[in-house]
Design an enzyme around this catalytic site. Structure first.
Site, PDB file in Angstrom:
ATOM      1  N   GLU A 188       0.927  -1.221  -0.257  1.00  6.57           N
ATOM      2  CA  GLU A 188       0.125   0.069   0.085  1.00  6.57           C
ATOM      3  C   GLU A 188       0.881   1.185  -0.095  1.00  6.57           C
ATOM      4  OE1 GLU A 188      -3.828   1.827   2.599  1.00  6.57           O
ATOM      5  OE2 GLU A 188      -1.943   1.017   3.525  1.00  6.57           O
ATOM      6  N   TRP A 213      -8.438  -1.658   0.148  1.00  8.60           N
ATOM      7  CA  TRP A 213      -9.084  -0.625  -0.191  1.00  8.60           C
ATOM      8  C   TRP A 213     -10.436  -0.869  -1.005  1.00  8.60           C
ATOM      9  CZ3 TRP A 213      -8.967   4.802   0.184  1.00  8.60           C
ATOM     10  CH2 TRP A 213      -7.896   5.143   0.898  1.00  8.60           C
ATOM     11  N   TYR A 266      -4.860   9.758  -1.353  1.00  2.00           N
ATOM     12  CA  TYR A 266      -3.129  10.018  -0.760  1.00  2.00           C
ATOM     13  C   TYR A 266      -2.366  10.246  -1.801  1.00  2.00           C
ATOM     14  CZ  TYR A 266      -5.167   8.033   3.793  1.00  2.00           C
ATOM     15  OH  TYR A 266      -5.822   7.929   4.868  1.00  2.00           O
ATOM     16  N   ARG A 304      11.966  23.165   9.769  1.00  2.00           N
ATOM     17  CA  ARG A 304      10.852  22.974  10.219  1.00  2.00           C
ATOM     18  C   ARG A 304       9.644  22.598   9.311  1.00  2.00           C
ATOM     19  NH1 ARG A 304      12.973  26.503  14.081  1.00  2.00           N
ATOM     20  NH2 ARG A 304      11.697  28.284  13.083  1.00  2.00           N
ATOM     21  N   ARG A 305      10.028  22.594   7.934  1.00  3.42           N
ATOM     22  CA  ARG A 305       8.825  22.449   7.209  1.00  3.42           C
ATOM     23  C   ARG A 305       9.168  21.352   6.198  1.00  3.42           C
ATOM     24  NH1 ARG A 305       9.194  28.562   4.513  1.00  3.42           N
ATOM     25  NH2 ARG A 305       8.719  29.568   6.553  1.00  3.42           N
ATOM     26  N   CYS A 353      -7.016   9.663   6.491  1.00  6.53           N
ATOM     27  CA  CYS A 353      -7.080   9.467   8.026  1.00  6.53           C
ATOM     28  C   CYS A 353      -5.600   9.825   8.423  1.00  6.53           C
ATOM     29  CB  CYS A 353      -7.426   8.114   8.217  1.00  6.53           C
ATOM     30  SG  CYS A 353      -9.084   7.663   7.652  1.00  6.53           S
ATOM     31  N   ARG A 396      -5.808  12.047  11.959  1.00  4.03           N
ATOM     32  CA  ARG A 396      -6.984  12.622  12.451  1.00  4.03           C
ATOM     33  C   ARG A 396      -8.060  11.783  12.820  1.00  4.03           C
ATOM     34  NH1 ARG A 396     -11.475  11.761   9.398  1.00  4.03           N
ATOM     35  NH2 ARG A 396     -11.142  10.841   7.263  1.00  4.03           N
ATOM     36  N   SER A 397      -8.050  10.490  12.250  1.00  4.82           N
ATOM     37  CA  SER A 397      -9.118   9.427  12.620  1.00  4.82           C
ATOM     38  C   SER A 397      -8.359   8.003  12.693  1.00  4.82           C
ATOM     39  CB  SER A 397     -10.219   9.545  11.746  1.00  4.82           C
ATOM     40  OG  SER A 397     -11.228   8.318  11.890  1.00  4.82           O
ATOM     41  N   CYS A 398      -8.511   7.424  13.595  1.00  7.97           N
ATOM     42  CA  CYS A 398      -7.871   6.169  13.980  1.00  7.97           C
ATOM     43  C   CYS A 398      -8.627   5.154  14.381  1.00  7.97           C
ATOM     44  CB  CYS A 398      -6.404   6.103  14.669  1.00  7.97           C
ATOM     45  SG  CYS A 398      -5.524   4.731  14.697  1.00  7.97           S
ATOM     46  N   ASP A 399      -8.767   3.898  13.571  1.00 11.53           N
ATOM     47  CA  ASP A 399      -9.392   2.829  13.968  1.00 11.53           C
ATOM     48  C   ASP A 399      -8.271   1.814  14.719  1.00 11.53           C
ATOM     49  OD1 ASP A 399     -10.351   0.429  14.171  1.00 11.53           O
ATOM     50  OD2 ASP A 399     -10.824   0.112  12.199  1.00 11.53           O
ATOM     51  N   HIS A 415     -10.286   5.500  17.990  1.00 15.80           N
ATOM     52  CA  HIS A 415     -11.421   4.882  18.250  1.00 15.80           C
ATOM     53  C   HIS A 415     -11.562   3.484  18.356  1.00 15.80           C
ATOM     54  CE1 HIS A 415     -11.873   6.273  14.370  1.00 15.80           C
ATOM     55  NE2 HIS A 415     -12.270   5.208  13.882  1.00 15.80           N
ATOM     56  N   LEU A 416     -12.484   2.797  18.714  1.00 20.95           N
ATOM     57  CA  LEU A 416     -12.749   1.347  18.595  1.00 20.95           C
ATOM     58  C   LEU A 416     -14.076   1.052  18.059  1.00 20.95           C
ATOM     59  CD1 LEU A 416     -10.952   0.063  21.743  1.00 20.95           C
ATOM     60  CD2 LEU A 416     -10.248  -0.377  19.547  1.00 20.95           C
ATOM     61  N   ALA A 428     -15.485  -1.238   8.867  1.00 16.98           N
ATOM     62  CA  ALA A 428     -16.561  -0.490   8.893  1.00 16.98           C
ATOM     63  C   ALA A 428     -16.358   0.505   7.791  1.00 16.98           C
ATOM     64  CB  ALA A 428     -16.738   0.374  10.067  1.00 16.98           C
TER      65      ALA A 428
END
Length: 312
Positions: A68, A90, A132, A174-175, A194, A214-217, A255-256, A311
């Site tokens: 991936e 995917w 991505y 720092r970039r 994500c 930002r979002s993690c399963d 989250h779970l 999900a």
């Protein structure tokens, strides 16, 4: 913030899983499945001496994660090449879109077979939008055409190529980062990024990598995400003549899923053990020329795989 106080690097992951499962806010999410969630978590893992933070309390199919990552770096946004390699991670999103659009109750194997065999079908139903890879290596640029008008340039901005050059020539910057969160194109993506922003730091001859997700399963996705972060940090270090340092993972909404109870209960009951290694057996000419055969994981003896539904 969770700190790796325990002897084994994976304990911080299990502690976070237990915290979310027992104390997380129960909420309805986009998928309708429901989650338990917290906002904000940090974990740190060393990459020294070829260490790689693969989970040992269940088997992680690291080659799928590696394929991936190489697919992202190619800029491809169609699942066809992934499914040719037996990578299905995917497929659920375009398959769901096809079922809803046509009413056909096709199974995954049949859908993927059509993706591989039929060019037109793959172009129509295998495309994920500007996800991505499109943003990493071909972020849209616009050029003036006169009278205050602009048109999209044929070649976009290659964030990865610029990152390599930046690490080599301006290591104190720092970039040193890239991101997939293009606000103008999020609505066209099958799934908004994500693991959205990666940042790097050169310190005492070592390259450190940080991912903001930002979002993690945590039950399913994290294992691939942390391997991907480790892998690209190692690749960049090799290309820039640096030693690998550490990786820092930062989660936003962590989250779970409520239908992952069996996975969670089984995994937090297990004791992590072992110290797997990630070897890169070749240094290709550029960051874009790695092949799956270049990567090898050694000393990985995980406990049994734990299956759980995705999900969508």
């Amino acid at each position: 913030m969770l700190t790796p106080d325990a002897a084994h690097y994976e304990q911080q992951y299990l502690d976070l899983m237990r915290l979310i499962w027992t104390q997380g806010d129960e909420r309805v999410d986009r998928t309708g499945v429901g989650t338990r969630s917290i906002l904000g978590a940090t974990m740190r893992f060393s990459l020294a001496d070829d260490a790689v933070p693969l989970l040992t309390t269940k088997r992680v199919f690291w080659k799928a994660a590696a394929r991936e990552m190489l697919w992202f770096l190619s800029g491809d946004t169609n699942i066809r090449e992934l499914v040719r390699q037996g990578v299905h991670i995917w497929t659920d999103w375009p398959l769901d879109a096809y079922r809803r659009a046509t009413g056909e109750t096709i199974d995954r194997d049949a859908f993927e077979a059509r993706i591989i065999e039929d060019d037109d079908f793959a172009a129509r139903w295998g495309e994920l939008g500007p996800v991505y890879g499109a943003q990493w290596v071909n972020w849209p640029r616009y050029e003036p055409v006169g009278d205050g008008l602009y048109r999209r340039a044929a070649q976009g901005h290659n964030q990865i190529a610029d990152l390599v050059e930046g690490i080599r020539t301006n290591p104190g910057s720092r970039r040193l980062l890239f991101t997939g969160w293009n606000v103008a194109e999020v609505a066209r993506m099958a799934l908004p990024p994500c693991h959205m922003t990666y940042q790097f730091q050169v310190a005492s001859g070592r390259l450190n990598g940080l991912l903001f997700q930002r979002s993690c399963d945590l039950g399913l996705g994290f294992a691939f995400n942390i391997f991907g972060l480790s892998m690209i940090t190692r690749m960049l270090a090799q290309q820039c003549d640096l030693a690998p340092g550490e990786v820092v993972w930062q989660g936003g909404d962590v989250h779970l899923y409520l239908n992952h109870a069996a996975l969670v209960e089984e995994q937090i009951s297990r004791t992590p053990a072992g110290a797997p290694l990630l070897k890169i057996n070749r240094r290709p000419p550029s960051i874009f020329d790695y092949r799956i055969e270049d990567f090898e994981v050694l000393d990985y003896a995980p406990q049994a795989h734990i299956a759980a539904p995705v999900a969508v």
